[in-house]
Design a protein around this motif. Sequence first.
Motif, PDB file in Angstrom:
ATOM      1  N   LYS A   9      25.540   7.865 -10.555  1.00  8.05           N
ATOM      2  CA  LYS A   9      26.796   7.546  -9.864  1.00  8.05           C
ATOM      3  C   LYS A   9      27.013   6.030  -9.833  1.00  8.05           C
ATOM      4  O   LYS A   9      28.118   5.543 -10.097  1.00  8.05           O
ATOM      5  CB  LYS A   9      26.751   8.070  -8.419  1.00  8.05           C
ATOM      6  CG  LYS A   9      26.810   9.573  -8.267  1.00  8.05           C
ATOM      7  CD  LYS A   9      28.223  10.134  -8.259  1.00  8.05           C
ATOM      8  CE  LYS A   9      28.897  10.016  -6.911  1.00  8.05           C
ATOM      9  NZ  LYS A   9      30.174  10.804  -6.905  1.00  8.05           N
ATOM     10  N   ASP A  28      33.460   8.442 -12.086  1.00  8.11           N
ATOM     11  CA  ASP A  28      32.002   8.515 -12.061  1.00  8.11           C
ATOM     12  C   ASP A  28      31.562   9.539 -13.094  1.00  8.11           C
ATOM     13  O   ASP A  28      32.383  10.280 -13.646  1.00  8.11           O
ATOM     14  CB  ASP A  28      31.465   8.856 -10.659  1.00  8.11           C
ATOM     15  CG  ASP A  28      31.748  10.291 -10.219  1.00  8.11           C
ATOM     16  OD1 ASP A  28      31.831  11.196 -11.077  1.00  8.11           O
ATOM     17  OD2 ASP A  28      31.888  10.514  -9.021  1.00  8.11           O
ATOM     18  N   ARG A  37      27.990  12.042 -14.691  1.00  9.10           N
ATOM     19  CA  ARG A  37      26.601  12.517 -14.545  1.00  9.10           C
ATOM     20  C   ARG A  37      26.243  13.372 -15.746  1.00  9.10           C
ATOM     21  O   ARG A  37      27.138  13.889 -16.433  1.00  9.10           O
ATOM     22  CB  ARG A  37      26.442  13.325 -13.264  1.00  9.10           C
ATOM     23  CG  ARG A  37      27.042  14.717 -13.299  1.00  9.10           C
ATOM     24  CD  ARG A  37      27.190  15.291 -11.903  1.00  9.10           C
ATOM     25  NE  ARG A  37      28.216  14.559 -11.168  1.00  9.10           N
ATOM     26  CZ  ARG A  37      28.424  14.644  -9.861  1.00  9.10           C
ATOM     27  NH1 ARG A  37      27.668  15.451  -9.127  1.00  9.10           N
ATOM     28  NH2 ARG A  37      29.379  13.954  -9.279  1.00  9.10           N
TER      29      ARG A  37
END
Lengths: 255, 255, 255, 255
Positions: free
Chosen positions: A92, B125, B127
């Motif tokens: 993040k 963001d 991931r």
Amino acid sequence: SKYEYVKQFEKDDSLIPNTWLVIRLDGHGFHKFSDRHQFEKPNDHRALDLMNKCAEAVMIEIHDIILAYGQSDEYSFILKKESNLFNRRSAKIVSTIVSLFTSNYVFHWKTYFPDKELQYPPSFDGRAVQYPSNNNLRDYLSWRQADCHINNLYNTCFWALVHSGKTENEAENALRGTISSDKNELLHSSFDINYNNLPEMYRKGSVLIRKEANLMTLNQKGVEVIRKKKVVTTSHVDIIHDKFWKENPELNVSV
Amino acid sequence: SKYEYVKQFEKDDSLIPNTWLVIRLDGHGFHKFSDRHQFEKPNDHRALDLMNKCAEAVMIEIHDIILAYGQSDEYSFILKKESNLFNRRSAKIVSTIVSLFTSNYVFHWKTYFPDKELQYPPSFDGRAVQYPSNNNLRDYLSWRQADCHINNLYNTCFWALVHSGKTENEAENALRGTISSDKNELLHSSFDINYNNLPEMYRKGSVLIRKEANLMTLNQKGVEVIRKKKVVTTSHVDIIHDKFWKENPELNVSV
Amino acid sequence: SKYEYVKQFEKDDSLIPNTWLVIRLDGHGFHKFSDRHQFEKPNDHRALDLMNKCAEAVMIEIHDIILAYGQSDEYSFILKKESNLFNRRSAKIVSTIVSLFTSNYVFHWKTYFPDKELQYPPSFDGRAVQYPSNNNLRDYLSWRQADCHINNLYNTCFWALVHSGKTENEAENALRGTISSDKNELLHSSFDINYNNLPEMYRKGSVLIRKEANLMTLNQKGVEVIRKKKVVTTSHVDIIHDKFWKENPELNVSV
Amino acid sequence: SKYEYVKQFEKDDSLIPNTWLVIRLDGHGFHKFSDRHQFEKPNDHRALDLMNKCAEAVMIEIHDIILAYGQSDEYSFILKKESNLFNRRSAKIVSTIVSLFTSNYVFHWKTYFPDKELQYPPSFDGRAVQYPSNNNLRDYLSWRQADCHINNLYNTCFWALVHSGKTENEAENALRGTISSDKNELLHSSFDINYNNLPEMYRKGSVLIRKEANLMTLNQKGVEVIRKKKVVTTSHVDIIHDKFWKENPELNVSV
Ligand SMILES: Nc1nc2c(ncn2[C@H]2C[C@H](O)[C@@H](COP(=O)(O)OP(=O)(O)OP(=O)(O)O)O2)c(=O)[nH]1
Ligand SMILES: Nc1nc2c(ncn2[C@H]2C[C@H](O)[C@@H](COP(=O)(O)OP(=O)(O)OP(=O)(O)O)O2)c(=O)[nH]1
Ligand SMILES: Nc1nc2c(ncn2[C@H]2C[C@H](O)[C@@H](COP(=O)(O)OP(=O)(O)OP(=O)(O)O)O2)c(=O)[nH]1
Ligand SMILES: Nc1nc2c(ncn2[C@H]2C[C@H](O)[C@@H](COP(=O)(O)OP(=O)(O)OP(=O)(O)O)O2)c(=O)[nH]1
Ligand SMILES: O=P(O)(O)OP(=O)(O)OP(=O)(O)O
Ligand SMILES: O=P(O)(O)OP(=O)(O)OP(=O)(O)O
Ligand SMILES: O=P(O)(O)OP(=O)(O)OP(=O)(O)O
Ligand SMILES: O=P(O)(O)OP(=O)(O)OP(=O)(O)O
Ligand SMILES: [Mg+2]
Ligand SMILES: [Mg+2]
Ligand SMILES: [Mg+2]
Ligand SMILES: [Mg+2]
Ligand SMILES: [Mg+2]
Ligand SMILES: [Mg+2]
Ligand SMILES: [Mg+2]
Ligand SMILES: [Mg+2]
Ligand SMILES: [Mg+2]
Ligand SMILES: [Mg+2]
Ligand SMILES: [Mg+2]
Ligand SMILES: [Mg+2]
């Protein structure tokens, strides 16, 4: 729903507490990118200013960053030890900072290159590194600034030779095996350049920290008053030796 | 130099071989961002088209992505099991994809919002998640598409109520506790909307895959010929049931 | 207490779901250990039986292990894909299995070496590895069994030469560059040994699985009855080819 | 061989440099184990001595451990910041230390429990934790020692009540809600026990460090000489306050 179990495959990637966090990003394929946009060689003032602008924007957004250091197509952001940004989740933090930086780069491009259209969308990679001690952090930053110096000295010589008529191959050969003093001497004798007089931004890179400044604002009665506020300030100073760290004790990186 | 030891603090974050890699990115604070840019509610065609454009650009750049799925302010990219992109280093993969996406978003903004200036640089963001089996991957994608459906059905009702004069609070209360069929019924009876006739992009999200297409090119003799080439194609189809996966066996995600 | 924050420095090391987990342990410095306890060369039946006893004890304790494979001073334990042992926390799983194995090794030593005192406490290292597919798991086990074969064939030749009067150096030189068939031939012609007639435990290692067996017990009325129960059974069979896996479909590792 | 690719699935789990490494192990199911071996309650001197013996053996084997702290069925080992043991690979370090400890436990059992047969092989789990600063390390150790104190005070009261005729339930109820001073008072008034006079090992746990000692040895001429050597020494002292750390500056944990 019956699909939600897939969320369990996300790994906890949080970084341990009480370490300095360094997020370093670096331009992807900027050799080609600088070529395609005819960056001046070896240093393009506009390109570096744009990088600095993006770093400033990142620092304004992410309050836990205490210092940023940039050179060439890279930038390092230092998060304070105590930071709990995104619960210290690595992906993040990295992705957000890289994304913010990139976004600002494209957004502000036209301000810095008013007469050069952006040819294609540039990108940056990023990573997080943990440093336990102040010394480690100082050494990290020294590593990047020393790298800036070495590359810049080399590149200054290289392009001086090339601009003077040598081929790139010849320039490379001329510089092979030379040490720092040789290069300084070469610049001096052949090109009448005193390396130490070149712009500090090229030789030292850029250092962003938050400094208290006097801001003029209006108070509730509409009278002009001076307010102290921390603002991001950019300089091009040595961060290898103690001086900088002694002058900025609020960084808490004394050693 | 004596500083180089600091490189050893970089951790090897490579993902294990032979798993599907999913990179999911999501807009940071897009509640505010969509507000500030007056996105149409609940779905803004231009905003979604721009997201799809960015995803396409990412797929054109990163060849190991076999499929991308997007909805709202998020996008998931599926890297094939065998991918060795950046030696499967997690931070490099995530940061690069997020950066590319962001860069394209700002770069192409003006094409999709020609009369709306970008107010500030948006960010995303990201991931990485590993899925070992085809089933897990299918369930992941089903999870996202089911999420799209649920949110969209809710939002469609919510904004229909609001546009009809209810306050946001009243709309919320009206929808509390309702199930799918209640909402379909509400749209039908109160607003004469057949939910299933709404644009598929809103109801299903967007699916990008590479498909062989016939491209017209000139051969060496300057004669027009048809060349088969894989191009990224966008559709808005169901990816929960088997049909899609059977029709696209080259994805190797049969179960 | 004010000290409890230190618990937050523990990292979540859980392994992702739905992968085969392999825990491999290996004796620390068993070159010296086998020497100090005069293990027979190249294979000491008692030492291998003791290893198998320990592995059996581990399997009896840890129900999620479906198969164990051992050779020389090492053992691999396969946890089923669905295992949620210690919430799949890596360090807990590895340390517990290694500890159990070690404990049994010292505990049962005297049974297998009744007339040889244990000279010092032996130890083992351990690691966890994740394998996403059945194929990967099969290849892992094939890797270990092939290793067993190669080492054993070499060692059998080596010690035959040494026992016949050669120095260890001479034996090494005699074997350098030889391939499998050369070594079989050497054993046959020089020592009248048919390699394939050597004990299977030496050539193939040991395979432990749970098999249903008929156990004689007393029922509530005190009458002898046959009860089916899964018990850990040891064999020394090929696990490289399909036969074993077809004969044991309950392992769920068909490919 | 074609199987060797499976080695690539092993993840690099090395811990970052320049942090204190703490390996904590804890007996698995020692509630039952202490019961089955009729450990004295609340503290069994033999059991604790055996734990200390094992910890000493671990320290003799692993030179990078500068301090070990034990209480109840647990032990913590502190590796110096600079340690490069197994290249700081977490699983190797943890499994080896846990295995060594376990092995010694079984090996030395009969010395400490000469008339009590070991009923079954005990096991321990283990984990590694990184602490960046001296303060963090001090707090970690304070946490464990405070835990020792709290548990021991409680257990001392609990068993005093039980031994005096109360049921375990009654004892529990009597202690519910009491604070430290209440418990000290209870011991004093009801059982004439001055808690501070109880053995230090019970109240403080055990601390192992390396201390220089005078060892009598024979020199080359066969004459007795005194040689200084670091030997592992055990004490039961306070490690929460500064005194211990000031007296042992060679530990390099001053704050
Ligand atoms: N002309 C010019 N080039 C610059 C300037 N700043 C950076 N560059 C170029 C020089 C290098 O070719 C490149 C930075 O080196 P890198 O090692 O990051 O290489 P590059 O980005 O091409 O590859 P990468 O994707 O990072 O592995 O960017 C500048 O101010 N002027
Ligand atoms: N009006 C409008 N809003 C949209 C559209 N697509 C996405 N949004 C908005 C609705 C949600 O407020 C937001 C996406 O929800 P998120 O859960 O990602 O929230 P947000 O990005 O605000 O927070 P985050 O930073 O992701 O935690 O974006 C659209 O087409 N039209
Ligand atoms: N004589 C004899 N030696 C054996 C037997 N089983 C294993 N060994 C010895 C042979 C090897 O020297 C050693 C196993 O090889 P490793 O590669 O594991 O080496 P070692 O344990 O010495 O070092 P390590 O601590 O694992 O790196 O154990 C046996 O049945 N008889
Ligand atoms: N009687 C007696 N018991 C002891 C002594 N030292 C430790 N124990 C017992 C008391 C506790 O029941 C147990 C240690 O507590 P733990 O929290 O570690 O629990 P346990 O090992 O049962 O479970 P675990 O597997 O660690 O989760 O060991 C001792 O000296 N005497
Ligand atoms: O990119 P380089 O070559 O400067 O060195 P690096 O960034 O450490 O390499 P990588 O980007 O592969 O991590
Ligand atoms: O962002 P959310 O609330 O949709 O859920 P999430 O993305 O899983 O949460 P986070 O961004 O904190 O990982
Ligand atoms: O121990 P080796 O040499 O058989 O090989 P390894 O086990 O992969 O090496 P390490 O024990 O260092 O992980
Ligand atoms: O075992 P506990 O209950 O003392 O606490 P813990 O050791 O932190 O728990 P775990 O063994 O599950 O990590
Ligand atoms: Mg790089
Ligand atoms: Mg670059
Ligand atoms: Mg660079
Ligand atoms: Mg989110
Ligand atoms: Mg969002
Ligand atoms: Mg979202
Ligand atoms: Mg090894
Ligand atoms: Mg070994
Ligand atoms: Mg071995
Ligand atoms: Mg525990
Ligand atoms: Mg315990
Ligand atoms: Mg305990």
